[in-house]
Design a protein around this motif. Structure first.
Motif, PDB file in Angstrom:
ATOM      1  N   GLU A 216       8.038  11.629 -25.259  1.00 27.27           N
ATOM      2  CA  GLU A 216       8.840  10.534 -24.737  1.00 27.27           C
ATOM      3  C   GLU A 216      10.037  10.460 -23.898  1.00 27.27           C
ATOM      4  N   LYS A 217      10.951  11.285 -24.623  1.00 26.32           N
ATOM      5  CA  LYS A 217      12.280  11.958 -23.688  1.00 26.32           C
ATOM      6  C   LYS A 217      12.110  12.409 -22.274  1.00 26.32           C
ATOM      7  N   TYR A 218      10.781  12.823 -21.905  1.00 25.02           N
ATOM      8  CA  TYR A 218      10.739  13.423 -20.694  1.00 25.02           C
ATOM      9  C   TYR A 218      10.289  12.180 -19.712  1.00 25.02           C
ATOM     10  N   ASN A 219      10.255  10.975 -20.037  1.00 27.58           N
ATOM     11  CA  ASN A 219       9.996   9.975 -19.079  1.00 27.58           C
ATOM     12  C   ASN A 219       8.832  10.131 -18.236  1.00 27.58           C
ATOM     13  N   LEU A 220       7.542  10.176 -18.822  1.00 24.45           N
ATOM     14  CA  LEU A 220       6.309  10.414 -18.126  1.00 24.45           C
ATOM     15  C   LEU A 220       6.028   9.069 -17.580  1.00 24.45           C
ATOM     16  N   ASN A 221       5.554   9.253 -16.369  1.00 29.12           N
ATOM     17  CA  ASN A 221       4.772   7.786 -15.736  1.00 29.12           C
ATOM     18  C   ASN A 221       3.637   7.357 -16.197  1.00 29.12           C
ATOM     19  N   TRP A 222       2.858   8.265 -16.397  1.00 27.45           N
ATOM     20  CA  TRP A 222       1.471   8.090 -17.359  1.00 27.45           C
ATOM     21  C   TRP A 222       1.067   9.374 -17.903  1.00 27.45           C
ATOM     22  N   VAL A 223       0.151   9.224 -18.857  1.00 30.16           N
ATOM     23  CA  VAL A 223      -0.491  10.115 -19.674  1.00 30.16           C
ATOM     24  C   VAL A 223      -2.068  10.226 -19.395  1.00 30.16           C
ATOM     25  N   GLU A 224      -2.764  10.949 -18.653  1.00 32.95           N
ATOM     26  CA  GLU A 224      -3.948  10.965 -18.156  1.00 32.95           C
ATOM     27  C   GLU A 224      -5.027  11.467 -18.932  1.00 32.95           C
ATOM     28  N   GLU A 225      -6.006  10.698 -19.445  1.00 33.32           N
ATOM     29  CA  GLU A 225      -7.066  11.380 -20.260  1.00 33.32           C
ATOM     30  C   GLU A 225      -6.804  12.148 -21.456  1.00 33.32           C
ATOM     31  N   PRO A 226      -5.803  11.391 -22.211  1.00 33.34           N
ATOM     32  CA  PRO A 226      -5.421  12.469 -23.524  1.00 33.34           C
ATOM     33  C   PRO A 226      -6.573  12.536 -24.561  1.00 33.34           C
ATOM     34  N   VAL A 227      -7.701  11.854 -24.329  1.00 32.58           N
ATOM     35  CA  VAL A 227      -8.781  11.949 -25.320  1.00 32.58           C
ATOM     36  C   VAL A 227      -9.924  11.923 -24.309  1.00 32.58           C
ATOM     37  N   PRO A 228     -11.120  12.462 -25.043  1.00 34.17           N
ATOM     38  CA  PRO A 228     -12.228  12.521 -24.197  1.00 34.17           C
ATOM     39  C   PRO A 228     -12.657  11.212 -23.659  1.00 34.17           C
ATOM     40  N   ALA A 229     -13.280  11.146 -22.356  1.00 33.74           N
ATOM     41  CA  ALA A 229     -13.594   9.874 -21.992  1.00 33.74           C
ATOM     42  C   ALA A 229     -14.387   8.886 -22.479  1.00 33.74           C
ATOM     43  N   ASP A 230     -15.323   9.470 -23.118  1.00 31.95           N
ATOM     44  CA  ASP A 230     -16.304   8.343 -24.234  1.00 31.95           C
ATOM     45  C   ASP A 230     -15.496   8.096 -25.465  1.00 31.95           C
ATOM     46  N   ASP A 231     -14.246   8.218 -25.913  1.00 34.43           N
ATOM     47  CA  ASP A 231     -13.679   7.997 -27.155  1.00 34.43           C
ATOM     48  C   ASP A 231     -12.772   6.735 -26.640  1.00 34.43           C
ATOM     49  N   MET A 232     -13.433   5.508 -26.443  1.00 32.75           N
ATOM     50  CA  MET A 232     -12.900   4.268 -26.012  1.00 32.75           C
ATOM     51  C   MET A 232     -11.666   3.563 -27.270  1.00 32.75           C
ATOM     52  N   ILE A 233     -12.261   4.188 -28.522  1.00 34.20           N
ATOM     53  CA  ILE A 233     -11.390   3.469 -29.429  1.00 34.20           C
ATOM     54  C   ILE A 233     -10.057   4.218 -29.686  1.00 34.20           C
ATOM     55  N   SER A 234     -10.086   5.542 -29.248  1.00 33.00           N
ATOM     56  CA  SER A 234      -8.641   5.847 -29.214  1.00 33.00           C
ATOM     57  C   SER A 234      -8.042   5.585 -28.246  1.00 33.00           C
ATOM     58  N   TYR A 235      -8.532   5.453 -27.135  1.00 26.83           N
ATOM     59  CA  TYR A 235      -7.872   4.857 -25.808  1.00 26.83           C
ATOM     60  C   TYR A 235      -7.114   3.514 -26.165  1.00 26.83           C
ATOM     61  N   SER A 236      -7.822   2.678 -26.928  1.00 23.54           N
ATOM     62  CA  SER A 236      -7.536   1.435 -27.116  1.00 23.54           C
ATOM     63  C   SER A 236      -6.176   1.296 -28.093  1.00 23.54           C
ATOM     64  N   LYS A 237      -6.410   2.340 -29.067  1.00 18.99           N
ATOM     65  CA  LYS A 237      -5.333   2.373 -30.054  1.00 18.99           C
ATOM     66  C   LYS A 237      -4.109   3.007 -29.458  1.00 18.99           C
ATOM     67  N   LEU A 238      -4.204   3.843 -28.440  1.00 20.49           N
ATOM     68  CA  LEU A 238      -2.914   4.514 -27.778  1.00 20.49           C
ATOM     69  C   LEU A 238      -2.360   3.324 -26.892  1.00 20.49           C
ATOM     70  N   ALA A 239      -3.336   2.373 -26.421  1.00 23.03           N
ATOM     71  CA  ALA A 239      -2.892   1.523 -25.421  1.00 23.03           C
ATOM     72  C   ALA A 239      -1.862   0.384 -26.420  1.00 23.03           C
ATOM     73  N   ARG A 240      -2.449   0.311 -27.604  1.00 24.53           N
ATOM     74  CA  ARG A 240      -1.579  -0.810 -28.304  1.00 24.53           C
ATOM     75  C   ARG A 240      -0.190  -0.212 -28.767  1.00 24.53           C
ATOM     76  N   THR A 241       0.159   1.052 -28.781  1.00 20.26           N
ATOM     77  CA  THR A 241       1.093   1.770 -29.076  1.00 20.26           C
ATOM     78  C   THR A 241       2.581   1.564 -28.062  1.00 20.26           C
ATOM     79  N   GLY A 242       1.869   1.498 -26.768  1.00 21.47           N
ATOM     80  CA  GLY A 242       2.783   1.059 -25.607  1.00 21.47           C
ATOM     81  C   GLY A 242       3.732   2.287 -25.435  1.00 21.47           C
ATOM     82  N   HIS A 243       3.543   3.356 -25.752  1.00 20.03           N
ATOM     83  CA  HIS A 243       4.517   4.411 -25.721  1.00 20.03           C
ATOM     84  C   HIS A 243       4.734   4.654 -24.346  1.00 20.03           C
ATOM     85  N   THR A 244       3.644   4.987 -23.656  1.00 19.29           N
ATOM     86  CA  THR A 244       3.459   5.667 -22.318  1.00 19.29           C
ATOM     87  C   THR A 244       2.275   4.870 -21.426  1.00 19.29           C
ATOM     88  N   LYS A 245       2.286   4.725 -20.205  1.00 18.37           N
ATOM     89  CA  LYS A 245       1.152   4.204 -19.507  1.00 18.37           C
ATOM     90  C   LYS A 245       0.060   5.102 -19.738  1.00 18.37           C
TER      91      LYS A 245
END
Ligand SMILES: [Mg+2]
Length: 372
Positions: A216-245
């Motif tokens: 977080e301290k490196y001020n990333l504009n976005w984090v791309e494909e943090p988890v595999p493309a089909d893992d929609m639930i992990s995407y949604s949980k990460l989106a909820r945290t609001g840490h980074t785009k």
């Protein structure tokens, strides 16, 4: 006007038993017409698989090779032909490589239409919103974290104001991941936008969350494909945290998969690849879905100059199309396949006004690397 032939050309720089990266293989489609107009398209996919999907003889009504579906058709009927190909190949297509092949053909049909009406494709899409588009540069990091400083410094020298990296050894080891981000952020300073691409390697929601917090301290504009493309639930949980785009979607095809991704995964940015998602025809539908969800669309693009040309035509005509990806590949297929490639100067590309996709292929490069 009638389609008289569909040619599939496979290109490869390394030998067949060596790995390709950085856009070192490619598959081009040329569509010929009885009026002498030739359309050019490509897909960033497996060349041999694409050739099979286009050239296969038909088995039954829902398993027909795309070439057979297109022969004798009017190439200007783009929307109708998209449906014909989608339905006619639904037993072996519908998603994945089936849509990749349709994407290549779709680009070639738009190229033909632009040449036929003597206008750039953006004109057929309703006109351009802009004359130039900001571009961010993407590179694959080298193994030693500190040696990436030289690459990043060179990109700044070239005028990039926004930088992304991913691949190589990045994404497998916590200490290494932090070291690479730290070196690059330190080198480029705070004024340059920085994105990272994990190509799914952080695997789980919990690890991805941990890494997003660490970085977080490196001020990333976005984090791309943090988890595999089909893992929609992990995407949604990460989106909820609001840490980074959170960004993703380069592996997805069709409005159907993007609709699902937007609804369940709730990404901040979707990244359809115009040579994979279903071409310009499908990209327009996906862009409307993104708008309806309040989501940014920044296309994926890591192949040849054909992809770049098509992406620029689409983005010019898309109201929110103000950012594109620009590969830093040194592959001859990226640099030399197109005689008049889109150039990135001072972090921007100009929208060309030539008819169609506005590209001319270098036949010498094609014959040098052609494998079929
Ligand atoms: Mg990516």
């Amino acid at each position: 006007m009638k389609i008289t032939d569909v040619e599939v050309i496979g290109l490869r720089v390394p030998l067949a038993n060596q790995k390709c990266e950085w856009g070192e293989d490619a598959v081009i489609v040329k569509i010929y017409t009885d009026e002498g107009i030739i359309g050019i398209g490509e897909t960033d996919s497996s060349p041999f698989v694409i050739k099979a999907i286009i050239e296969t003889p038909s088995s039954h009504d829902a398993s027909v090779g795309l070439k057979e579906l297109l022969m004798g058709e009017n190439p200007l009927d783009i929307e109708r032909l998209w449906s014909k190909m989608y339905n006619g190949s639904s037993y072996m297509g519908r998603r994945g490589a089936g849509i990749h092949a349709i994407s290549a053909i779709d680009l070639a049909l738009w190229d033909i239409a632009g040449k036929f009406y003597n206008v750039p494709v953006y004109q057929l899409l309703g006109g351009k919103f802009r004359d130039e588009i900001a571009a961010y540069g993407t590179f694959i990091p080298v193994d030693r974290p500190e040696e990436n400083r030289t690459i990043a410094a060179k990109m700044l020298e070239d005028g990039y104001k926004s930088v992304k990296f991913g691949g190589g050894k990045f994404g497998f080891n916590e200490k290494y991941d932090v070291a690479v981000v730290s070196e690059i952020r330190d080198e480029i300073g705070e004024d340059i936008t920085l994105q990272i691409d994990l190509v799914g390697r952080w695997k789980t929601y919990r690890h991805a969350l941990h890494m997003c917090q660490l970085l977080e301290k490196y001020n990333l504009n976005w984090v791309e494909e943090p988890v595999p493309a089909d893992d929609m639930i992990s995407y949604s949980k990460l989106a909820r945290t609001g840490h980074t785009k959170i960004a993703g979607g380069e592996a997805l095809t069709t409005r159907y998969e993007f609709s699902h991704f937007l609804e369940i995964g709730k990404p901040d940015i979707v990244q359809p690849d115009i040579t994979r998602c279903g071409g310009i025809t499908e990209m327009r539908k996906i862009s409307e879905l993104a708008k309806l969800n309040g989501t940014q669309l920044v296309p994926h693009g890591f192949s040849t100059g054909i992809l770049n040309a098509a992406t620029v035509q689409f983005l010019a005509a898309f109201e929110s199309g103000d950012l594109m990806e620009f590969s830093q590949s040194t592959s001859p297929l990226f640099k030399d396949l197109v005689v008049n490639p889109i150039q990135c100067i001072n972090g921007h590309v100009k929208v060309p006004d030539l008819p169609g996709l506005g590209i001319e292929l270098n036949e010498r490069v094609i014959s040098k690397y052609q494998i079929f």
